[in-house]
Write a protein that holds these residues in place. Sequence first.
Motif, PDB file in Angstrom:
ATOM      1  N   UNK A 183       9.820 -13.756 -29.547  1.00  0.00           N
ATOM      2  CA  UNK A 183       9.311 -15.097 -29.264  1.00  0.00           C
ATOM      3  C   UNK A 183       7.927 -15.026 -28.645  1.00  0.00           C
ATOM      4  N   UNK A 184       7.230 -16.158 -28.683  1.00  0.00           N
ATOM      5  CA  UNK A 184       5.928 -16.314 -28.051  1.00  0.00           C
ATOM      6  C   UNK A 184       5.804 -17.725 -27.522  1.00  0.00           C
ATOM      7  N   UNK A 185       4.719 -17.993 -26.808  1.00  0.00           N
ATOM      8  CA  UNK A 185       4.513 -19.300 -26.185  1.00  0.00           C
ATOM      9  C   UNK A 185       3.352 -20.028 -26.848  1.00  0.00           C
ATOM     10  N   UNK A 186       3.461 -21.371 -26.847  1.00  0.00           N
ATOM     11  CA  UNK A 186       2.409 -22.242 -27.370  1.00  0.00           C
ATOM     12  C   UNK A 186       2.149 -23.355 -26.366  1.00  0.00           C
ATOM     13  N   UNK A 187       0.866 -23.591 -26.069  1.00  0.00           N
ATOM     14  CA  UNK A 187       0.461 -24.647 -25.143  1.00  0.00           C
ATOM     15  C   UNK A 187      -0.369 -25.666 -25.914  1.00  0.00           C
ATOM     16  N   UNK A 188       0.095 -26.908 -25.980  1.00  0.00           N
ATOM     17  CA  UNK A 188      -0.565 -27.973 -26.716  1.00  0.00           C
ATOM     18  C   UNK A 188      -1.072 -29.005 -25.715  1.00  0.00           C
ATOM     19  N   UNK A 235       7.153 -30.278 -27.192  1.00  0.00           N
ATOM     20  CA  UNK A 235       6.479 -30.661 -25.959  1.00  0.00           C
ATOM     21  C   UNK A 235       5.176 -29.917 -25.797  1.00  0.00           C
ATOM     22  N   UNK A 236       4.498 -30.122 -24.684  1.00  0.00           N
ATOM     23  CA  UNK A 236       3.212 -29.439 -24.466  1.00  0.00           C
ATOM     24  C   UNK A 236       3.356 -27.929 -24.277  1.00  0.00           C
ATOM     25  N   UNK A 237       4.499 -27.479 -23.794  1.00  0.00           N
ATOM     26  CA  UNK A 237       4.742 -26.038 -23.635  1.00  0.00           C
ATOM     27  C   UNK A 237       5.999 -25.662 -24.408  1.00  0.00           C
ATOM     28  N   UNK A 238       5.855 -24.721 -25.341  1.00  0.00           N
ATOM     29  CA  UNK A 238       6.950 -24.373 -26.244  1.00  0.00           C
ATOM     30  C   UNK A 238       7.139 -22.868 -26.281  1.00  0.00           C
ATOM     31  N   UNK A 290       2.193 -11.301 -27.771  1.00  0.00           N
ATOM     32  CA  UNK A 290       1.449 -10.697 -26.666  1.00  0.00           C
ATOM     33  C   UNK A 290       0.721 -11.707 -25.803  1.00  0.00           C
ATOM     34  N   UNK A 291       0.392 -12.899 -26.329  1.00  0.00           N
ATOM     35  CA  UNK A 291      -0.296 -13.885 -25.499  1.00  0.00           C
ATOM     36  C   UNK A 291      -0.016 -15.283 -26.027  1.00  0.00           C
ATOM     37  N   UNK A 292      -0.025 -16.304 -25.160  1.00  0.00           N
ATOM     38  CA  UNK A 292       0.218 -17.675 -25.620  1.00  0.00           C
ATOM     39  C   UNK A 292      -0.934 -18.168 -26.490  1.00  0.00           C
ATOM     40  N   UNK A 293      -0.591 -19.048 -27.425  1.00  0.00           N
ATOM     41  CA  UNK A 293      -1.608 -19.704 -28.233  1.00  0.00           C
ATOM     42  C   UNK A 293      -1.843 -21.098 -27.662  1.00  0.00           C
ATOM     43  N   UNK A 294      -3.101 -21.493 -27.534  1.00  0.00           N
ATOM     44  CA  UNK A 294      -3.463 -22.770 -26.915  1.00  0.00           C
ATOM     45  C   UNK A 294      -4.281 -23.600 -27.897  1.00  0.00           C
ATOM     46  N   UNK A 295      -3.955 -24.894 -27.986  1.00  0.00           N
ATOM     47  CA  UNK A 295      -4.692 -25.839 -28.812  1.00  0.00           C
ATOM     48  C   UNK A 295      -4.968 -27.096 -27.994  1.00  0.00           C
ATOM     49  N   UNK A 296      -6.135 -27.684 -28.212  1.00  0.00           N
ATOM     50  CA  UNK A 296      -6.567 -28.874 -27.476  1.00  0.00           C
ATOM     51  C   UNK A 296      -6.893 -29.962 -28.486  1.00  0.00           C
ATOM     52  N   UNK A 297      -6.422 -31.169 -28.216  1.00  0.00           N
ATOM     53  CA  UNK A 297      -6.738 -32.314 -29.069  1.00  0.00           C
ATOM     54  C   UNK A 297      -8.082 -32.885 -28.634  1.00  0.00           C
ATOM     55  N   UNK A 298      -9.080 -32.823 -29.527  1.00  0.00           N
ATOM     56  CA  UNK A 298     -10.424 -33.301 -29.235  1.00  0.00           C
ATOM     57  C   UNK A 298     -10.924 -34.151 -30.396  1.00  0.00           C
ATOM     58  N   UNK A 299     -11.874 -35.045 -30.052  1.00  0.00           N
ATOM     59  CA  UNK A 299     -12.524 -35.839 -31.093  1.00  0.00           C
ATOM     60  C   UNK A 299     -13.792 -35.112 -31.536  1.00  0.00           C
ATOM     61  N   UNK A 300     -13.845 -34.790 -32.809  1.00  0.00           N
ATOM     62  CA  UNK A 300     -14.972 -34.055 -33.364  1.00  0.00           C
ATOM     63  C   UNK A 300     -15.484 -34.800 -34.592  1.00  0.00           C
TER      64      UNK A 300
END
Length: 355
Positions: free
Chosen positions: A182-187, A202-205, A232-242
């Motif tokens: 398993x691994x972690x995801x931060x949204x 959720x924001x942390x999975x 090996x490390x959490x993946x992080x994604x940020x919701x932004x307006x581009x």
Amino acid sequence: MTRFLAAAALALLAFDARGAEKKPAAPPEMPLPTVEQLPLPIVPQEQKPAPAAKPPDALPPLARPVRVGVGVAGDLDAVAAGRLTASLRSIAALAPLAKESVALAADRCEADACLLTLGAAQQVDQVLFARVSGGALAVRVLDLSGAKPPDEARLAAPADSAEVRAAAEALACKLLVPAGCTGEAHIDAPGSEIQVDGKPGGPRLTLPVGVHALAVRSGDSLVRRSLPVLHEKPVALVLRRSEAQLALLTPDEVAQRAVVSAEVPAAPRRRWTRTAGYVAAGAGIVAAGIAVAEGVHSRSMLDQAESGYRSNGNVYRPADLANLQSGNSAARAANVLFATGGVLLASGLLLAFAF
């Protein structure tokens, strides 16, 4: 005497009556068993001592801690190959009985014999090898002891390097770690609805390693993106307006866009006032040039008229009067042109650089 005889007679009659009663038949006799049919006596057997426990060195090769060699090859540059090797080593460390993982220089290996030779040189017990070639990703496990046959899993290779690593980890986990990885995801998407593989999240999975489908709904906007989950490390994604649209960006992508926007400012819009200013300034310069020419011509005519006046005894001749009139006219024209050119030049510069 008579009484004695009577008693004897009664006794005989009673005995005859009992003898006349029918007696029950005797039960049939059961034959005795033969000697062969008799059970043998139980003879206690001697108990053999339990075999002594085998020393640890006598255990099967895969029942003791193992060293796993990890190598990669295929259509990868040096940076991508190093990152893929690190990902596979993190999965190899999760294998049962895994002691340590060792990186192998397997970029030139094309067959199992090459991998086995490298593994024997590094004194490893298993080799975990990944190849990215021809649009396919293959992960292979070799057992140097020969106790298990080679095993392999493959799928289509993703185009993104992070997705390649996540897919390789999923295949390696399938081959080496029965319990799963398993691994972690931060949204980072406040106030938004998050779904992963079609299920609410959720924001942390905490998710199985591999590539997942992420969907984030914010108001009327729906943003989709693949979610490569690594061990090996959490993946992080940020919701932004581009560019007037919502997008899910990694921290590296956010920083990269910030640098690009700072280094390359938006080109200013060209306004009509700048063009008009340039035209007016040009006209002013032309008018000033003509004014200079008229001034020179005026001075020449006046000088001729004065020269004729002195030479004629302080009397103007008709030609001198014509020169005098022409010089005065040229002087007035020069003055007007100088004034007009100055106004045009000043107006042009103002329009070109102030507005």
